[in-house]
Design an enzyme around this catalytic site. Structure first.
Site, PDB file in Angstrom:
ATOM      1  CB  CYS A  35       2.956  -1.019  -4.987  1.00  0.00           C
ATOM      2  SG  CYS A  35       2.103   0.332  -4.677  1.00  0.00           S
ATOM      3  NE  ARG A  59      -4.530   2.327  -0.249  1.00  0.00           N
ATOM      4  CZ  ARG A  59      -4.786   1.066  -1.010  1.00  0.00           C
ATOM      5  NH1 ARG A  59      -5.409   0.104  -0.438  1.00  0.00           N
ATOM      6  NH2 ARG A  59      -3.988   1.043  -2.107  1.00  0.00           N
TER       7      ARG A  59
END
Length: 310
Positions: A59, A141
């Site tokens: 990420c 999330r």
């Protein structure tokens, strides 16, 4: 660990790759085998034939808080290893995951490059940002999921959305006596920092908001310095968050302030209680901050099975 979701549907894992030694240890403790190391050093012909690839490329190269160099950042180029393996083995399906900002990175050019490559190697792609909070898991999330279906298969597929809001953080808490003592921080005066749960509004069905409910701060109130109620959902677990309550956020639980215990983090990510955790609490926090939520993968698989794609 996508294998938990896939195992629940009778799939058999034939290959895993993970270079972090601590993650390798946890995987071996739970699945009786050690993952292969750095995927960039493994030739695709040495990977067994398979029908499904589940993967995430790091990420950091694409997130809002990163440098946003995308494919210029070597951490971002791991996508191309996924592509070369898929081009060689031609699996029916790939499920890829990344941070929610991935779709907007570099004005959408990064996602465009990814879609172009997947199209070139013969995959139709559907993508959508999903929030774990909507799938019965009380963690806010948001992540983007790319479902890549080989073009010769039926591909009229839409990534499912759910609205399962019947949970809150209280549902995943363990007993006080089971909580790791390193989670606690008693250096702040609670009465000066937080408001009472009774001040939090709930709806006509007496349900609290299905999102993190902030009830106070410590220090300057930056990331890792915010306090939340267990009546709502947990904040996004983070692998690298700092602050006194870094990686999990701070919560007022039984009149004490603390981070979430690793077992609670596991539950927030859909892991069963029999899952064996790492012996180091900091490694646990880091690993669950990097995890894909099991419940979301399971829902995607259910939809794929209903469409008879797999």
């Amino acid at each position: 660990l996508n294998c938990i979701a896939l195992d629940s549907f009778g799939a058999t894992c034939v290959f895993t790759s993970e270079w972090d030694k601590h993650c390798q240890t946890v995987y071996k403790n739970n699945f009786n085998e050690t993952p292969f190391g750095d995927i960039t050093t493994i030739k695709e012909k040495n990977i067994p034939p398979h029908d499904i690839i589940c993967a995430g490329f790091p990420c950091q190269a694409f997130s809002i808080s990163g440098k946003q160099k995308g494919f210029e950042d070597t951490r971002g180029t791991l996508f191309f290893d996924i592509a070369r393996i898929a081009k060689h083995h031609k699996p029916k399906l790939m499920i890829l995951e990344n941070v929610k900002n991935f779709a907007r990175h570099n004005d959408g050019k990064t996602l465009g490059t990814v879609l172009s490559i997947l199209n070139e190697i013969n995959y139709h792609v559907e993508y959508k940002v999903l929030n774990a909070s909507m799938f019965g898991v009380p963690q806010a999330r948001k992540r983007i999921f790319l479902v890549c279906i080989r073009k010769d298969l039926k591909n009229t597929f839409e990534i499912p959305e759910k609205n399962n809001l019947n949970s809150n953080l209280e549902d995943v808490l363990i007993l006080d006596e089971e909580v790791n003592l390193k989670c606690y921080n008693d250096s702040f005066k609670i009465e000066e920092l937080v408001k009472k749960d009774s001040d939090i509004l709930y709806d006509m069905f007496e349900r609290y908001p299905s999102k993190p409910i902030r009830i106070g701060t410590v220090k300057n109130g930056g990331q890792g310095e915010r306090i939340y109620s267990t009546k709502g959902h947990g904040i996004t677990l983070s692998a690298y968050g700092g602050g006194v309550f870094g990686k999990t956020g701070g919560y007022l639980i039984n009149n004490r302030l603390r981070r979430l215990d690793p077992r609670e983090c596991a539950r927030l990510t859909g892991f069963p209680d029999e899952f064996i955790l790492h012996e180091n609490i900091h490694q646990n926090w880091k690993q669950f901050g990097n995890c894909v939520v099991v419940d979301i993968i399971q829902e995607i698989l259910v939809s794929l099975i209903k469409k008879k794609i797999i």
